[in-house]
Design a protein around this motif. Sequence first.
Motif, PDB file in Angstrom:
ATOM      1  N   MET A 116       0.842  -1.215   0.000  1.00 26.27           N
ATOM      2  CA  MET A 116       0.000   0.000   0.000  1.00 26.27           C
ATOM      3  C   MET A 116       0.866   1.250   0.000  1.00 26.27           C
ATOM      4  O   MET A 116       0.608   2.200   0.721  1.00 26.27           O
ATOM      5  CB  MET A 116      -0.883   0.003   1.243  1.00 26.27           C
ATOM      6  N   ASN A 117       1.938   1.244  -0.817  1.00 23.84           N
ATOM      7  CA  ASN A 117       2.847   2.379  -0.827  1.00 23.84           C
ATOM      8  C   ASN A 117       2.328   3.513  -1.688  1.00 23.84           C
ATOM      9  O   ASN A 117       1.959   3.305  -2.835  1.00 23.84           O
ATOM     10  CB  ASN A 117       4.216   1.960  -1.352  1.00 23.84           C
ATOM     11  N   ASN A 118       2.311   4.719  -1.105  1.00 23.73           N
ATOM     12  CA  ASN A 118       2.015   5.908  -1.889  1.00 23.73           C
ATOM     13  C   ASN A 118       0.731   5.867  -2.696  1.00 23.73           C
ATOM     14  O   ASN A 118       0.715   6.250  -3.853  1.00 23.73           O
ATOM     15  CB  ASN A 118       3.168   6.217  -2.860  1.00 23.73           C
ATOM     16  N   ILE A 119      -0.299   5.391  -2.084  1.00 23.48           N
ATOM     17  CA  ILE A 119      -1.602   5.493  -2.757  1.00 23.48           C
ATOM     18  C   ILE A 119      -2.218   6.810  -2.302  1.00 23.48           C
ATOM     19  O   ILE A 119      -2.324   7.079  -1.100  1.00 23.48           O
ATOM     20  CB  ILE A 119      -2.513   4.294  -2.416  1.00 23.48           C
ATOM     21  N   LEU A 120      -2.577   7.650  -3.291  1.00 27.41           N
ATOM     22  CA  LEU A 120      -3.112   8.959  -2.939  1.00 27.41           C
ATOM     23  C   LEU A 120      -4.576   8.832  -2.525  1.00 27.41           C
ATOM     24  O   LEU A 120      -5.400   8.258  -3.245  1.00 27.41           O
ATOM     25  CB  LEU A 120      -2.979   9.917  -4.132  1.00 27.41           C
ATOM     26  N   GLY A 121      -4.853   9.378  -1.341  1.00 26.97           N
ATOM     27  CA  GLY A 121      -6.228   9.331  -0.850  1.00 26.97           C
ATOM     28  C   GLY A 121      -6.721  10.708  -0.457  1.00 26.97           C
ATOM     29  O   GLY A 121      -5.961  11.681  -0.435  1.00 26.97           O
ATOM     30  N   VAL A 122      -8.009  10.792  -0.167  1.00 24.23           N
ATOM     31  CA  VAL A 122      -8.579  12.029   0.349  1.00 24.23           C
ATOM     32  C   VAL A 122      -9.605  11.642   1.407  1.00 24.23           C
ATOM     33  O   VAL A 122     -10.372  10.698   1.213  1.00 24.23           O
ATOM     34  CB  VAL A 122      -9.193  12.893  -0.793  1.00 24.23           C
ATOM     35  N   PHE A 123      -9.546  12.326   2.532  1.00 25.62           N
ATOM     36  CA  PHE A 123     -10.516  12.049   3.601  1.00 25.62           C
ATOM     37  C   PHE A 123     -11.062  13.373   4.111  1.00 25.62           C
ATOM     38  O   PHE A 123     -10.288  14.255   4.500  1.00 25.62           O
ATOM     39  CB  PHE A 123      -9.847  11.263   4.732  1.00 25.62           C
ATOM     40  N   ASN A 124     -12.348  13.535   4.043  1.00 26.45           N
ATOM     41  CA  ASN A 124     -13.006  14.786   4.449  1.00 26.45           C
ATOM     42  C   ASN A 124     -12.295  16.014   3.869  1.00 26.45           C
ATOM     43  O   ASN A 124     -12.016  16.981   4.572  1.00 26.45           O
ATOM     44  CB  ASN A 124     -13.082  14.879   5.982  1.00 26.45           C
ATOM     45  N   GLY A 125     -11.946  15.928   2.603  1.00 30.82           N
ATOM     46  CA  GLY A 125     -11.389  17.081   1.889  1.00 30.82           C
ATOM     47  C   GLY A 125      -9.890  17.206   1.964  1.00 30.82           C
ATOM     48  O   GLY A 125      -9.286  18.040   1.274  1.00 30.82           O
ATOM     49  N   LYS A 126      -9.227  16.381   2.809  1.00 30.21           N
ATOM     50  CA  LYS A 126      -7.767  16.503   2.952  1.00 30.21           C
ATOM     51  C   LYS A 126      -7.071  15.397   2.147  1.00 30.21           C
ATOM     52  O   LYS A 126      -7.330  14.205   2.368  1.00 30.21           O
ATOM     53  CB  LYS A 126      -7.410  16.384   4.448  1.00 30.21           C
ATOM     54  N   PHE A 127      -6.195  15.828   1.235  1.00 35.22           N
ATOM     55  CA  PHE A 127      -5.472  14.859   0.397  1.00 35.22           C
ATOM     56  C   PHE A 127      -4.229  14.381   1.138  1.00 35.22           C
ATOM     57  O   PHE A 127      -3.459  15.182   1.652  1.00 35.22           O
ATOM     58  CB  PHE A 127      -5.067  15.502  -0.936  1.00 35.22           C
ATOM     59  N   GLN A 128      -4.041  13.084   1.209  1.00 36.29           N
ATOM     60  CA  GLN A 128      -2.870  12.521   1.888  1.00 36.29           C
ATOM     61  C   GLN A 128      -2.684  11.065   1.479  1.00 36.29           C
ATOM     62  O   GLN A 128      -3.544  10.484   0.819  1.00 36.29           O
ATOM     63  CB  GLN A 128      -3.023  12.635   3.408  1.00 36.29           C
ATOM     64  N   ASP A 129      -1.535  10.501   1.918  1.00 34.45           N
ATOM     65  CA  ASP A 129      -1.315   9.075   1.673  1.00 34.45           C
ATOM     66  C   ASP A 129      -2.449   8.268   2.286  1.00 34.45           C
ATOM     67  O   ASP A 129      -2.824   8.531   3.430  1.00 34.45           O
ATOM     68  CB  ASP A 129      -0.023   8.628   2.377  1.00 34.45           C
ATOM     69  N   LEU A 130      -2.901   7.279   1.558  1.00 39.32           N
ATOM     70  CA  LEU A 130      -3.998   6.446   2.053  1.00 39.32           C
ATOM     71  C   LEU A 130      -3.697   5.908   3.450  1.00 39.32           C
ATOM     72  O   LEU A 130      -4.554   5.878   4.329  1.00 39.32           O
ATOM     73  CB  LEU A 130      -4.196   5.282   1.068  1.00 39.32           C
ATOM     74  N   GLU A 131      -2.434   5.493   3.651  1.00 38.21           N
ATOM     75  CA  GLU A 131      -2.037   4.883   4.930  1.00 38.21           C
ATOM     76  C   GLU A 131      -2.162   5.841   6.112  1.00 38.21           C
ATOM     77  O   GLU A 131      -2.263   5.395   7.251  1.00 38.21           O
ATOM     78  CB  GLU A 131      -0.587   4.403   4.841  1.00 38.21           C
ATOM     79  N   LYS A 132      -2.105   7.138   5.826  1.00 40.64           N
ATOM     80  CA  LYS A 132      -2.121   8.116   6.927  1.00 40.64           C
ATOM     81  C   LYS A 132      -3.548   8.492   7.347  1.00 40.64           C
ATOM     82  O   LYS A 132      -3.731   9.166   8.353  1.00 40.64           O
ATOM     83  CB  LYS A 132      -1.354   9.360   6.520  1.00 40.64           C
ATOM     84  N   ILE A 133      -4.523   8.074   6.560  1.00 39.61           N
ATOM     85  CA  ILE A 133      -5.899   8.468   6.872  1.00 39.61           C
ATOM     86  C   ILE A 133      -6.389   7.701   8.103  1.00 39.61           C
ATOM     87  O   ILE A 133      -6.220   6.496   8.213  1.00 39.61           O
ATOM     88  CB  ILE A 133      -6.816   8.203   5.650  1.00 39.61           C
ATOM     89  N   LYS A 134      -6.972   8.456   9.045  1.00 39.84           N
ATOM     90  CA  LYS A 134      -7.498   7.825  10.268  1.00 39.84           C
ATOM     91  C   LYS A 134      -9.007   8.039  10.288  1.00 39.84           C
ATOM     92  O   LYS A 134      -9.494   9.141  10.100  1.00 39.84           O
ATOM     93  CB  LYS A 134      -6.897   8.506  11.506  1.00 39.84           C
ATOM     94  N   VAL A 135      -9.714   6.959  10.553  1.00 39.15           N
ATOM     95  CA  VAL A 135     -11.176   7.017  10.531  1.00 39.15           C
ATOM     96  C   VAL A 135     -11.697   6.609  11.901  1.00 39.15           C
ATOM     97  O   VAL A 135     -11.185   5.671  12.513  1.00 39.15           O
ATOM     98  CB  VAL A 135     -11.737   6.042   9.471  1.00 39.15           C
ATOM     99  N   SER A 136     -12.736   7.284  12.371  1.00 40.57           N
ATOM    100  CA  SER A 136     -13.331   6.905  13.655  1.00 40.57           C
ATOM    101  C   SER A 136     -14.042   5.556  13.529  1.00 40.57           C
ATOM    102  O   SER A 136     -14.775   5.328  12.573  1.00 40.57           O
ATOM    103  CB  SER A 136     -14.350   7.963  14.072  1.00 40.57           C
ATOM    104  N   PRO A 137     -13.858   4.702  14.543  1.00 39.30           N
ATOM    105  CA  PRO A 137     -14.597   3.432  14.506  1.00 39.30           C
ATOM    106  C   PRO A 137     -16.102   3.634  14.687  1.00 39.30           C
ATOM    107  O   PRO A 137     -16.878   2.724  14.453  1.00 39.30           O
ATOM    108  CB  PRO A 137     -14.007   2.638  15.685  1.00 39.30           C
TER     109      PRO A 137
END
Length: 276
Positions: free
Chosen positions: A1-22
């Motif tokens: 899962m290296n360097n997959i570009l993601g976006v969470f609630n409008g913020k673009f970042q590495d997929l791996e760095k995205i944190k989601v509430s359980p």
Amino acid sequence: MNNILGVFNGKFQDLEKIKVSPLSRAYTFSDSVYEVIPFYNNNIIAFDKHINRLSNSCDALNIKTDISLCSDEILHLISTSNHKNGYVYYQISRGVDALRSHMYDTSLEVETFGYVVNHAFESKDLKVSLCEDIRWQRCDIKSTSLLGNVMSMNQSKNNHCDEVIMHKDDEITEGGASNVFFVIDGNIHTPSLSTKILPGITRELLISETKQNGIFIEEGNYSVNDLLRAESIWLTSSTKGLGQVIEIIGHDTKIQVNNEVFHKCNEIFNNAFLSG
Ligand code: PDD
């Protein structure tokens, strides 16, 4: 899962760095909808149709969101990725719900999440099995609640199959992650749109593109026996394009692998959307 570009609630970042509430309702209730938007040679295939379907899925579940923001994020993911061919997965959930209440609070803040990956659009021959469609009754909504599909597809995987074709009682509905087409006596058929199937975009593109080339596809209600007497069967989806079925496990069929009608449709589709 290296360097997959993601976006969470409008913020673009590495997929791996995205944190989601359980306590996201995407976790607790699968209270979320999604899209898979393909692009080929940097051209997005049927972008507006995907955005429309995403918006319809949100409306059906009363998830209020700014669809133009979602659409901008999807475009941004594609334009900043280094991939020529790939797809964006994009999901909208009702948001974090500390009460985990079945009856949701309308003031929850919608949660959006997407990522972009490389994908090769190679036509693959498919072995499938038939199974009873055990899903809920609103399969027209592209919801992330996919346990019926997941259960059936994994059973089929254990039988060395690539996909399933489902039937509700005796009526053919769709594939586990695709729509179904088949040919009898040279005529092409596909199940009609209803709440029992997803209104597939590849399905829609194929029907209109073949029509422009003088080939008519009949939409109707079909039985398992209709499918079993077909000379060609194929499945369509945004990630498969057209995938030819070469075997239905456990059944004698009349499938011809070099069927002319399939090859013509595949050529028309590829020339329109997957060429250059
Ligand atoms: N699935 N039916 C189901 C149940 C699907 O999950 C899909 C696609 C389709 C085909 O729809 P479209 O042509 O718009 O991709 C039909 C996607 C690819 C997925 O879940 O990954």
